[in-house]
Design a protein around this motif. Structure first.
Motif, PDB file in Angstrom:
ATOM      1  N   LYS A  20       0.842  -1.205   0.000  1.00 16.37           N
ATOM      2  CA  LYS A  20       0.000   0.000   0.000  1.00 16.37           C
ATOM      3  C   LYS A  20       0.880   1.260   0.000  1.00 16.37           C
ATOM      4  CE  LYS A  20      -3.359  -2.923   0.812  1.00 16.37           C
ATOM      5  NZ  LYS A  20      -4.058  -3.546  -0.311  1.00 16.37           N
ATOM      6  N   ALA A  21       1.950   1.226   0.802  1.00 18.87           N
ATOM      7  CA  ALA A  21       2.834   2.380   0.881  1.00 18.87           C
ATOM      8  C   ALA A  21       3.541   2.634  -0.455  1.00 18.87           C
ATOM      9  CB  ALA A  21       3.862   2.182   1.997  1.00 18.87           C
ATOM     10  N   GLN A  22       3.921   1.557  -1.144  1.00 15.39           N
ATOM     11  CA  GLN A  22       4.567   1.712  -2.444  1.00 15.39           C
ATOM     12  C   GLN A  22       3.625   2.352  -3.460  1.00 15.39           C
ATOM     13  OE1 GLN A  22       7.870   1.414  -1.465  1.00 15.39           O
ATOM     14  NE2 GLN A  22       8.046   0.761  -3.594  1.00 15.39           N
ATOM     15  N   ALA A  23       2.342   1.996  -3.388  1.00 17.97           N
ATOM     16  CA  ALA A  23       1.352   2.610  -4.281  1.00 17.97           C
ATOM     17  C   ALA A  23       1.274   4.110  -4.022  1.00 17.97           C
ATOM     18  CB  ALA A  23      -0.014   1.952  -4.079  1.00 17.97           C
ATOM     19  N   MET A  24       1.337   4.508  -2.743  1.00 25.27           N
ATOM     20  CA  MET A  24       1.289   5.936  -2.411  1.00 25.27           C
ATOM     21  C   MET A  24       2.562   6.653  -2.887  1.00 25.27           C
ATOM     22  SD  MET A  24      -1.633   6.380  -1.225  1.00 25.27           S
ATOM     23  CE  MET A  24      -2.034   5.104  -2.441  1.00 25.27           C
ATOM     24  N   LYS A  25       3.677   5.969  -2.799  1.00 29.19           N
ATOM     25  CA  LYS A  25       4.933   6.577  -3.258  1.00 29.19           C
ATOM     26  C   LYS A  25       4.865   6.886  -4.755  1.00 29.19           C
ATOM     27  CE  LYS A  25       9.943   5.939  -3.038  1.00 29.19           C
ATOM     28  NZ  LYS A  25      11.060   5.046  -2.642  1.00 29.19           N
ATOM     29  N   ARG A  26       4.274   5.989  -5.529  1.00 31.09           N
ATOM     30  CA  ARG A  26       4.128   6.228  -6.969  1.00 31.09           C
ATOM     31  C   ARG A  26       3.228   7.444  -7.230  1.00 31.09           C
ATOM     32  NH1 ARG A  26       4.363   0.470  -6.943  1.00 31.09           N
ATOM     33  NH2 ARG A  26       2.104   0.258  -6.774  1.00 31.09           N
ATOM     34  N   LEU A  27       2.190   7.598  -6.415  1.00 33.69           N
ATOM     35  CA  LEU A  27       1.313   8.766  -6.559  1.00 33.69           C
ATOM     36  C   LEU A  27       2.060  10.057  -6.233  1.00 33.69           C
ATOM     37  CD1 LEU A  27      -2.077   7.548  -5.019  1.00 33.69           C
ATOM     38  CD2 LEU A  27      -1.669   8.208  -7.389  1.00 33.69           C
ATOM     39  N   VAL A  28       2.867  10.028  -5.169  1.00 37.05           N
ATOM     40  CA  VAL A  28       3.637  11.210  -4.777  1.00 37.05           C
ATOM     41  C   VAL A  28       4.572  11.629  -5.908  1.00 37.05           C
ATOM     42  CG1 VAL A  28       5.467  12.048  -3.247  1.00 37.05           C
ATOM     43  CG2 VAL A  28       3.515  10.800  -2.297  1.00 37.05           C
ATOM     44  N   GLU A  29       5.281  10.665  -6.471  1.00 36.37           N
ATOM     45  CA  GLU A  29       6.230  10.982  -7.548  1.00 36.37           C
ATOM     46  C   GLU A  29       5.520  11.572  -8.758  1.00 36.37           C
ATOM     47  OE1 GLU A  29       8.062   7.211  -8.109  1.00 36.37           O
ATOM     48  OE2 GLU A  29       9.414   7.406  -6.382  1.00 36.37           O
ATOM     49  N   ALA A  30       4.371  11.002  -9.100  1.00 35.74           N
ATOM     50  CA  ALA A  30       3.617  11.504 -10.258  1.00 35.74           C
ATOM     51  C   ALA A  30       3.074  12.907  -9.995  1.00 35.74           C
ATOM     52  CB  ALA A  30       2.478  10.548 -10.589  1.00 35.74           C
ATOM     53  N   ALA A  31       2.579  13.145  -8.786  1.00 35.64           N
ATOM     54  CA  ALA A  31       2.004  14.452  -8.450  1.00 35.64           C
ATOM     55  C   ALA A  31       3.081  15.532  -8.468  1.00 35.64           C
ATOM     56  CB  ALA A  31       1.322  14.387  -7.086  1.00 35.64           C
ATOM     57  N   GLU A  32       4.225  15.248  -7.878  1.00 36.73           N
ATOM     58  CA  GLU A  32       5.288  16.255  -7.817  1.00 36.73           C
ATOM     59  C   GLU A  32       5.848  16.561  -9.202  1.00 36.73           C
ATOM     60  OE1 GLU A  32       6.738  15.534  -3.198  1.00 36.73           O
ATOM     61  OE2 GLU A  32       8.052  14.886  -4.836  1.00 36.73           O
ATOM     62  N   GLU A  33       5.942  15.547 -10.046  1.00 30.97           N
ATOM     63  CA  GLU A  33       6.421  15.773 -11.409  1.00 30.97           C
ATOM     64  C   GLU A  33       5.408  16.600 -12.202  1.00 30.97           C
ATOM     65  OE1 GLU A  33       8.724  15.800 -14.778  1.00 30.97           O
ATOM     66  OE2 GLU A  33       9.266  15.264 -12.714  1.00 30.97           O
ATOM     67  N   ALA A  34       4.125  16.283 -12.051  1.00 29.25           N
ATOM     68  CA  ALA A  34       3.080  17.025 -12.776  1.00 29.25           C
ATOM     69  C   ALA A  34       3.074  18.492 -12.363  1.00 29.25           C
ATOM     70  CB  ALA A  34       1.716  16.391 -12.529  1.00 29.25           C
ATOM     71  N   HIS A  35       3.233  18.750 -11.066  1.00 30.54           N
ATOM     72  CA  HIS A  35       3.245  20.135 -10.584  1.00 30.54           C
ATOM     73  C   HIS A  35       4.495  20.863 -11.070  1.00 30.54           C
ATOM     74  CE1 HIS A  35       4.156  23.359  -7.605  1.00 30.54           C
ATOM     75  NE2 HIS A  35       2.872  23.626  -7.815  1.00 30.54           N
ATOM     76  N   LEU A  36       5.629  20.159 -11.106  1.00 31.16           N
ATOM     77  CA  LEU A  36       6.880  20.766 -11.569  1.00 31.16           C
ATOM     78  C   LEU A  36       6.763  21.245 -13.022  1.00 31.16           C
ATOM     79  CD1 LEU A  36       9.884  21.352 -10.935  1.00 31.16           C
ATOM     80  CD2 LEU A  36      10.405  19.050 -11.798  1.00 31.16           C
ATOM     81  N   GLN A  37       6.037  20.484 -13.830  1.00 27.98           N
ATOM     82  CA  GLN A  37       5.889  20.816 -15.250  1.00 27.98           C
ATOM     83  C   GLN A  37       4.794  21.846 -15.515  1.00 27.98           C
ATOM     84  OE1 GLN A  37       8.140  19.706 -17.328  1.00 27.98           O
ATOM     85  NE2 GLN A  37       9.061  18.431 -15.713  1.00 27.98           N
ATOM     86  N   HIS A  38       4.002  22.130 -14.488  1.00 31.80           N
ATOM     87  CA  HIS A  38       2.858  23.028 -14.690  1.00 31.80           C
ATOM     88  C   HIS A  38       3.223  24.482 -14.396  1.00 31.80           C
ATOM     89  CE1 HIS A  38      -1.299  24.420 -14.701  1.00 31.80           C
ATOM     90  NE2 HIS A  38      -1.093  24.975 -13.509  1.00 31.80           N
TER      91      HIS A  38
END
Length: 1089
Positions: A100-118
């Motif tokens: 479950k924690a690994q699934a959340m880590k993938r979400l964190v990485e995707a969210a931070e990358e999306a915000h960085l590009q926005h």
């Protein structure tokens, strides 16, 4: 021989005297004991023989015992290694939590990358799926804005709710604008999470709800689901005040809240101040500590008992302080300097004790102004390190003192906000959380946090009831999401928090109940000692639609394992140790009516990567042993497929949640696929399946045996016996009906409606547990307490099947029958009419008016009485004098039990400032006055008209109502002494002697009690099982508030960071009162009120 005449006379006199005395003694003896024990013994023997014959015959107990004996040499008995077992279970849970924690880590990485590009675009227009507006149409049938067609389909993995597995939806709090620029930008870049949501679910199909809670207030949830407002058109949910959000966003903290109660705070200001403090309390969790101090010329600890200390911010303590907030009243002059000095000293002293969070510290200042900046105090106590942050909340529209308060915030790494109305409270209070999150953001520490067990009723999925028993208890794993843009690094911008829910029932699926024995169980607690899962946790109450108890999420292990008076087990688990512990326990069963006295051995260890510790309890004796049988797969599966066979619904033989194509399989279907090798991806418990196949083979002959009884028309002609049933240690059960289903007296028995009567994730059936504690070869008889009225009740008769003829033998199975109460009682009255007299004339009969006959069980409950209304009642209510004597003689003993999760009814008559809001007349009048005043004094300091508010909007209304509140109770249970088979006695009822005889019914847990009813014994107090509230005096209440049990702090702490930009510390709009508005306000004061 000559005889002296005087001697003859003397002898005659003596003989006469002896005859007279004998006659009188006989009369007295007849009065004292007019019930012949031999006759009662005869009745008991006759009834016992008849019932054992019926029970053994229809249950097939002797046949089953014989079948297990035949396999005796083919089985291997093993002693359970509790420590090894608990370590293996902890590893399994650790693996599940890690996924479950690994699934959340993938979400964190995707969210931070999306915000960085926005790139932020204040004019961005973007249509998204709003959770409330999807599939909504206007008057002409067109989709509403932010709505649109959104495909929803029922899905059994999500409790058959209609969801969209391809897309997420966005929920925006009711008090926020759907198309606000900050929200639209956040929604736009977070669309990138959709792909990761779907990918996570494909990787781990056991995942349920995944979500992202934005610091801007919106909530993105996967899978997409339709949200519906409440009856007032409101959705109360705001992700930012949820525990998982706050816990992930901030570090543990010690907080002192200072509340200004000077005269200028009268009226609406004090009401807003109370609400502000209450909202601050909402943001505190179990790892935080706090106290509240009111001040004017003097300091007033809101709870005087807690002067000079902080307390843990658990639900109970926060609710206690909220009650005291209503007692605050405004008067005098505010002396902020003494309040700040006290707050700094309190935080410093408490930190030195080592009992607090030992992390962040803050002072929350709720006031309508400050005449100074008090820099001397800050220089003395807080500078240069500035370890204590200051968060001022300016109450009211007046801005004259805003600069002083803002300076305090900026000079002490805090944040300043102004709260003008009640509607402003929540949004402004939460600003401090983002300030406290800055060090963690700058450190880029993505701490994984796990919440305690909780229920969130505001979420749409929580509205779906779980088996009609209430909302689902769950824990949440969450991780913070940070802005990684270099230009904002020192500002420490928190973007939000991602999380996923893990139902507590998922934890139970990893526990092999068959390894824990009949009375054994697994349990888990948090770092604060609060229960995550335990079979004795009762978070809900009420009939029909269940409701949460006020303090359901902070039940301490010591409150259910209360026999551990020194908290030895609890403290070892809190401190994440691995070890063993043992003690005698008193387990209440059957809705608290009965008690089992057991000796438990406990084994415990920590679950790595989480704040949880896991424990396993095994009862000594048969509970410590397990046996392995061996049969071929072919014969085992042949017998498993019989239509009368069922497997425990909540046990995991095969994991059918892992892959979507397996979710529609029954456990028996899954086992078949597994054994045939057709599904290599199907994960099954090989050991459990081997043992369930063995049990299927051994118990198979009962099917033919029961069928033969059904086909024999001469048997059971009066249909007194309705059901035969069996259960085995592997959760396998067989049921045979001797009557058609519609004719069953109790149709809930052995169904999902009968929670205590079936195999559950955390317990064996009640009839199985009670049979296991009976002497081998005997039956335990009982009434079901949820039975209906006359002729609707049933009696259960159950017996345990031992594998070996020795004390250490495991219990292989239990069998029993359900019979009509009417049939059972008829057998009793028939037996009680027998007598051994040669002339057929009985010396005593239960039909006599002056004789009362009862049949009671080993816990003192009446199964048979001439007065039918006594059926199911406790014997002490029917025969108070006799029960008192039985306790005195030792035939029964009283066992005192405690319930620290109880609810007690109280009549509450209190001052409730919110009561006016519930009265339509007050509400209407107050609303009109509010609108007028808002128009008149907009941008004006409203204290000129404070009297205008005081009469209605802040006037305390005296109300009274009956409500349930958490309390501690003590209640008795009763149990017979096994070594005393028979007894007789007399009770003196004001000179009248009442006699009785008690005789055990052979091969059962029952007793026949025959009582003469010539005497009025109403002077004896009835003996009841009613719980009694444990009352604590003020001194003890204070000690309980101060008492802090052992707890383990979270492993990480981020109180401050040297690169933090502390100049972003809030702001205010300059407010200048208008002369015209002021004059109009004065004119309004002339109107009669």
């Amino acid at each position: 021989m000559q005889v002296d005449p005087s001697c003859v006379v003397s002898s005659a006199c003596l003989l006469l005297l002896f005859s007279t005395l004998s006659s009188r003694v006989s009369e007295v003896g007849g009065t004292h004991q007019s019930i012949p024990p031999s006759v009662v013994k005869l009745w008991a023997s006759a009834f016992g023989g008849e019932m054992k014959s019926i029970s053994a015959k229809y249950s097939g107990s002797q046949l089953l015992q014989k079948k297990y004996k035949e396999f005796e040499r083919a089985v291997r008995v093993e002693e359970i290694d509790g420590l090894r077992l608990v370590k293996r279970l902890a590893e399994d849970m650790e693996e599940m939590f890690h996924k479950k924690a690994q699934a959340m880590k993938r979400l964190v990485e995707a969210a931070e990358e999306a915000h960085l590009q926005h790139e932020e675009d204040p004019d961005l227009q973007y249509e998204y799926f709003n959770a409330v507006l999807i599939n909504e149409v206007d008057d002409v049938g067109n989709s509403v804005e932010l709505g649109g067609e959104f495909i929803l389909q029922p899905n059994d993995h999500f409790n058959n709710l209609s969801v969209n597995l391809s897309l997420s939806v966005v929920q925006v709090p009711t008090n926020m604008y759907n198309k606000d620029s900050a929200i639209v930008n956040g929604v736009y870049w977070s669309e990138a999470l959709n792909k990761v949501f779907v990918d996570n679910f494909e990787r781990d199909p056991s995942l349920i709800w995944q979500y992202f809670g934005s610091a801007k207030g919106f909530f993105r949830q996967y899978p997409g689901i339709k949200w519906k407002p409440d009856e007032h058109g409101v959705i109360a949910f705001d992700c930012r005040n949820r525990k998982w959000y706050i816990q992930a966003a901030t570090s543990p903290k010690d907080v002192v809240i200072l509340v200004d109660v000077s005269g200028s705070m009268k009226g609406l200001r004090l009401t807003i101040a109370r609400q502000t403090v209450s909202s601050i309390l909402d943001t505190l969790g179990d790892d935080d500590f706090f106290n509240i101090i009111a001040y004017n010329e003097e300091l007033h600890y809101v709870e005087p008992c807690l002067n000079g200390t902080l307390v843990q911010a658990d639900v109970t303590n926060k609710d206690h302080f909220r009650e005291h907030l209503n007692k605050l009243f405004a008067q005098g002059i505010g002396m902020l300097d003494i309040a700040l000095t006290e707050a700094f000293n309190l935080l410093g002293d408490f930190n030195e004790t080592g009992r607090g969070s030992e992390c962040s510290q803050a002072i929350m200042l709720v006031t309508d102004g400050a005449v100074d900046t008090y820099d001397a105090i800050f220089a003395k106590y807080n500078w240069p390190d500035r370890k204590v942050r200051i968060f001022p909340y300016l109450i009211g529209r007046e801005s004259a003192f805003a600069d002083n308060l803002k300076w305090m915030a900026c000079a002490n790494k805090g944040y300043f906000t102004q709260i003008s109305t009640l509607a402003d409270v929540q949004e402004n209070v939460m600003e401090y959380l983002h300030v406290l999150s800055r060090p963690k953001v700058i450190d880029q520490e993505h701490d994984t946090v796990w919440t305690e067990a909780y229920i969130d009723n505001t979420l749409p999925q929580a509205q779906k009831m779980d088996d009609g028993q209430g909302p689902v208890l769950m824990t949440t794993v969450a991780m913070p999401v940070f802005s990684t843009k270099n230009e904002t690094r020192n500002r420490g911008i928190l973007l939000g928090v991602v999380g996923t829910d893990v139902p507590v029932s998922e934890l139970l699926k990893t526990i092999p109940k068959y390894k824990l024995g009949i009375h054994g169980y697994a349990f888990a607690i948090t770092n604060n000692g609060y229960i995550l899962t335990h079979p004795d946790l009762r978070p809900l109450y009420g009939d029909g639609k269940k409701r949460r108890k006020p303090n359901y999420s902070s039940v301490d292990l010591s409150e259910v394992e209360w026999e551990d008076k020194d908290d030895t087990l609890r403290n070892a688990m809190v401190n994440r140790k691995t070890g063993t512990f043992s003690m005698e326990v008193k387990k209440s069963v059957d809705k608290g009516k009965r008690v089992l006295v057991l000796h438990n051995d406990y084994y415990y260890t920590d679950i790595k990567g989480t704040p949880f510790s896991l424990g396993v309890a095994l009862s000594r004796g048969h509970g410590k042993y397990f046996f392995r049988g061996n049969v071929t797969v072919e014969e085992g599966f042949h017998d498993l497929e019989h239509p009368d066979v069922a497997l425990a619904d909540e046990w995991t033989y095969c994991n059918t949640d892992e892959h979507p194509e397996h979710r529609y399989l029954s456990q028996i279907e899954a086992i078949k696929l597994y054994l045939n090798g057709h599904e290599p991806h199907l994960q099954c418990d090989k050991e459990l399946i081997q043992e369930v196949l063995f049990d299927a083979v051994v118990t198979a002959p009962l099917e033919a045996y029961w069928t033969s009884l059904v086909l024999n028309k001469s048997e059971n002609s009066d249909k007194g016996v309705e059901i035969a049933y069996l259960g085995t240690r592997t959760g396998l059960s067989r049921i045979n009906l001797f009557v058609v289903p519609d004719e069953l007296t109790n149709q809930d028995f052995l169904t999902a409606e009968d929670k205590e009567g079936v195999f559950n994730a955390d317990h064996f059936p009640l009839w199985y547990k009670r049979a296991a504690e009976q002497v081998p070869g005997t039956f335990v008889y009982s009434l079901t307490f949820n039975s209906g009225s006359e002729n609707k009740s049933v009696v259960l008769a159950s017996t345990a099947i031992q594998l070996l003829d020795e004390r250490k033998s495991p219990i292989a199975a239990a069998v029993g029958i359900q019979m009509k109460l009417e049939f059972f009682q008829k057998k009793f009255w028939t037996a009680s009419r027998q007598c051994a007299a040669l002339d057929g004339k009985c010396s005593i009969s239960c039909d006599e008016e002056n004789i009362n006959c009862y049949l009671i069980d080993n816990n003192g409950f009446v199964l048979v009485a001439e007065d039918y209304t006594l059926t199911g009642k406790f014997f002490g209510e029917a025969e108070r004098a006799v029960m008192s004597k039985l306790l005195q003689m030792g035939s029964f003993k009283r066992v005192t039990l405690y319930d620290y999760q109880a609810l007690c009814w109280v009549f509450s008559e209190s001052s409730d400032s919110g009561h006016t809001l519930l009265d339509p007349y007050f509400a209407f009048f107050s609303a009109v006055k509010w609108i007028l005043t808002e128009l008149v004094i907009f941008l004006v300091e409203f204290n000129l008209c404070s009297w205008w508010y005081s009469d209605l909007t802040a006037k305390a209304q005296r109300i009274g109502r009956t409500m349930q509140v958490p309390c501690d109770t003590e209640y008795p249970a009763f149990i017979s002494e096994r070594t005393i088979k028979e007894n007789l006695g007399n009770v003196d009822c004001d000179g009248c002697i009442k006699s009785f005889v008690i005789q055990q019914i052979p091969s059962s847990n029952l007793f026949m009690v025959v009582v003469d009813n010539k005497c009025d014994c109403s002077m004896f107090e009835p003996i009841t099982m009613d719980p009694i509230e444990i009352m604590y005096n003020e001194s003890l209440k204070c000690e309980r508030l101060k008492m802090q049990k052992d707890r383990r702090r979270p492993d990480t702490c981020h109180p401050f960071h040297p690169e933090e930009n502390s100049m972003e510390c809030g702001g205010t709009v300059g407010l200048t009162p208008s002369l015209v508005a002021t004059l109009v306000c004065v004119l309004l004061s002339l109107f009669p009120r």
